[in-house]
Design a protein around this motif. Sequence first.
Motif, PDB file in Angstrom:
ATOM      1  N   ILE A 193       1.029  -1.174   0.052  1.00 48.77           N
ATOM      2  CA  ILE A 193      -0.149   0.199  -0.013  1.00 48.77           C
ATOM      3  C   ILE A 193       0.946   1.247   0.007  1.00 48.77           C
ATOM      4  N   THR A 194       0.749   1.980  -1.093  1.00 47.98           N
ATOM      5  CA  THR A 194       1.428   3.330  -1.252  1.00 47.98           C
ATOM      6  C   THR A 194       0.505   4.240  -1.417  1.00 47.98           C
ATOM      7  N   ALA A 195       1.003   5.535  -1.870  1.00 45.89           N
ATOM      8  CA  ALA A 195       0.276   6.636  -1.925  1.00 45.89           C
ATOM      9  C   ALA A 195      -0.569   6.493  -3.024  1.00 45.89           C
ATOM     10  N   SER A 196      -0.272   5.786  -4.190  1.00 47.71           N
ATOM     11  CA  SER A 196      -0.891   5.680  -5.378  1.00 47.71           C
ATOM     12  C   SER A 196      -1.997   4.451  -5.420  1.00 47.71           C
ATOM     13  N   THR A 197      -1.899   3.855  -4.350  1.00 47.60           N
ATOM     14  CA  THR A 197      -2.959   2.718  -4.300  1.00 47.60           C
ATOM     15  C   THR A 197      -4.330   2.944  -4.152  1.00 47.60           C
ATOM     16  N   TYR A 198      -5.032   2.107  -4.965  1.00 49.32           N
ATOM     17  CA  TYR A 198      -6.469   2.503  -4.913  1.00 49.32           C
ATOM     18  C   TYR A 198      -7.455   1.187  -4.520  1.00 49.32           C
ATOM     19  N   PHE A 199      -8.455   1.334  -4.288  1.00 48.41           N
ATOM     20  CA  PHE A 199      -9.309   0.102  -3.663  1.00 48.41           C
ATOM     21  C   PHE A 199     -10.716   0.224  -4.216  1.00 48.41           C
ATOM     22  N   LEU A 200     -11.254  -0.821  -4.894  1.00 48.48           N
ATOM     23  CA  LEU A 200     -12.340  -0.860  -5.565  1.00 48.48           C
ATOM     24  C   LEU A 200     -13.290  -2.088  -4.919  1.00 48.48           C
ATOM     25  N   ASP A 201     -14.604  -2.019  -4.939  1.00 46.44           N
ATOM     26  CA  ASP A 201     -15.088  -3.181  -4.780  1.00 46.44           C
ATOM     27  C   ASP A 201     -15.096  -4.074  -5.924  1.00 46.44           C
ATOM     28  N   ALA A 202     -15.176  -5.449  -5.833  1.00 43.29           N
ATOM     29  CA  ALA A 202     -15.010  -6.398  -6.901  1.00 43.29           C
ATOM     30  C   ALA A 202     -15.871  -7.388  -6.490  1.00 43.29           C
ATOM     31  N   GLN A 203     -15.972  -8.440  -7.658  1.00 37.25           N
ATOM     32  CA  GLN A 203     -16.830  -9.470  -7.670  1.00 37.25           C
ATOM     33  C   GLN A 203     -16.254 -10.566  -6.500  1.00 37.25           C
ATOM     34  N   GLY A 204     -17.039 -10.621  -5.164  1.00 37.31           N
ATOM     35  CA  GLY A 204     -16.420 -11.647  -4.151  1.00 37.31           C
ATOM     36  C   GLY A 204     -15.263 -10.998  -3.429  1.00 37.31           C
ATOM     37  N   GLY A 205     -15.015  -9.754  -3.398  1.00 41.42           N
ATOM     38  CA  GLY A 205     -13.956  -8.989  -2.744  1.00 41.42           C
ATOM     39  C   GLY A 205     -13.692  -7.861  -3.044  1.00 41.42           C
ATOM     40  N   ILE A 206     -12.255  -7.257  -3.077  1.00 42.97           N
ATOM     41  CA  ILE A 206     -12.154  -5.775  -3.383  1.00 42.97           C
ATOM     42  C   ILE A 206     -10.670  -5.925  -4.340  1.00 42.97           C
ATOM     43  N   SER A 207     -10.614  -5.068  -5.168  1.00 44.91           N
ATOM     44  CA  SER A 207      -9.596  -4.755  -5.957  1.00 44.91           C
ATOM     45  C   SER A 207      -8.412  -3.796  -5.497  1.00 44.91           C
ATOM     46  N   VAL A 208      -7.389  -4.290  -5.251  1.00 45.11           N
ATOM     47  CA  VAL A 208      -6.525  -3.290  -4.666  1.00 45.11           C
ATOM     48  C   VAL A 208      -5.337  -3.035  -5.719  1.00 45.11           C
ATOM     49  N   SER A 209      -5.423  -1.823  -6.243  1.00 45.15           N
ATOM     50  CA  SER A 209      -4.492  -1.572  -7.450  1.00 45.15           C
ATOM     51  C   SER A 209      -4.560  -2.330  -8.571  1.00 45.15           C
ATOM     52  N   GLY A 210      -5.649  -2.874  -8.906  1.00 48.07           N
ATOM     53  CA  GLY A 210      -5.954  -3.782  -9.904  1.00 48.07           C
ATOM     54  C   GLY A 210      -5.839  -5.420  -9.471  1.00 48.07           C
ATOM     55  N   ARG A 211      -5.270  -5.685  -8.358  1.00 44.89           N
ATOM     56  CA  ARG A 211      -5.249  -7.155  -7.816  1.00 44.89           C
ATOM     57  C   ARG A 211      -6.535  -7.325  -6.830  1.00 44.89           C
ATOM     58  N   ARG A 212      -7.214  -8.656  -7.445  1.00 40.76           N
ATOM     59  CA  ARG A 212      -8.168  -8.980  -6.970  1.00 40.76           C
ATOM     60  C   ARG A 212      -7.918  -9.808  -5.512  1.00 40.76           C
TER      61      ARG A 212
END
Length: 172
Positions: free
Chosen positions: A90-109
């Motif tokens: 997790i860095t300053a540019s890390t992003y978090f999105l809701d994803a099917q069955g979990g979350i996406s952290v900087s594009g990684r589910r």
Amino acid sequence: DIAALEESQRQLTSGAQGRRAALEEATRRADELGILAGTLPARGPGLVITFTPGAKPISASRVLDAVQELRGAGGEAMQITGAGGGTVRITASTYFLDAQGGISVSGRRLTGPYIIVVIGDPKTMRTALNIPGGVVASVSGDGGNVAIEERDVVDVTALSPPEELQHARPVS
């Protein structure tokens, strides 16, 4: 702080000793920046925080709230791991999105439960997570659980690849 900076300045301007001091200072700063950028692993005191979902999944916004609380409380280096073992720095540019069955952290589910490892003052960060209406209360209100474990030493080993800047340039 002023005295330490003045001593640094004195050492930097005194010949061979100055060159050695300059190299040591540059190395120290490069290491600090590498840790902040996520390009170097880090070790120090901190917390291991486990977010276990209840009836409702743990949303990306809840995880982001936790990261922001930890940063605000002095968290210096962080990583998050999902149930499948995937780990993201997790860095300053890390992003978090809701994803099917979990979350996406900087594009990684990632899927829950989620474990955040963070380096910083454990007591201060624990207090920040437990403020009324904060992260622990929100996750508990959704039927989930947050377990916080203080440790004398934690390792943040996930690395973030360096990013090529497209537009930003240093001002000289």
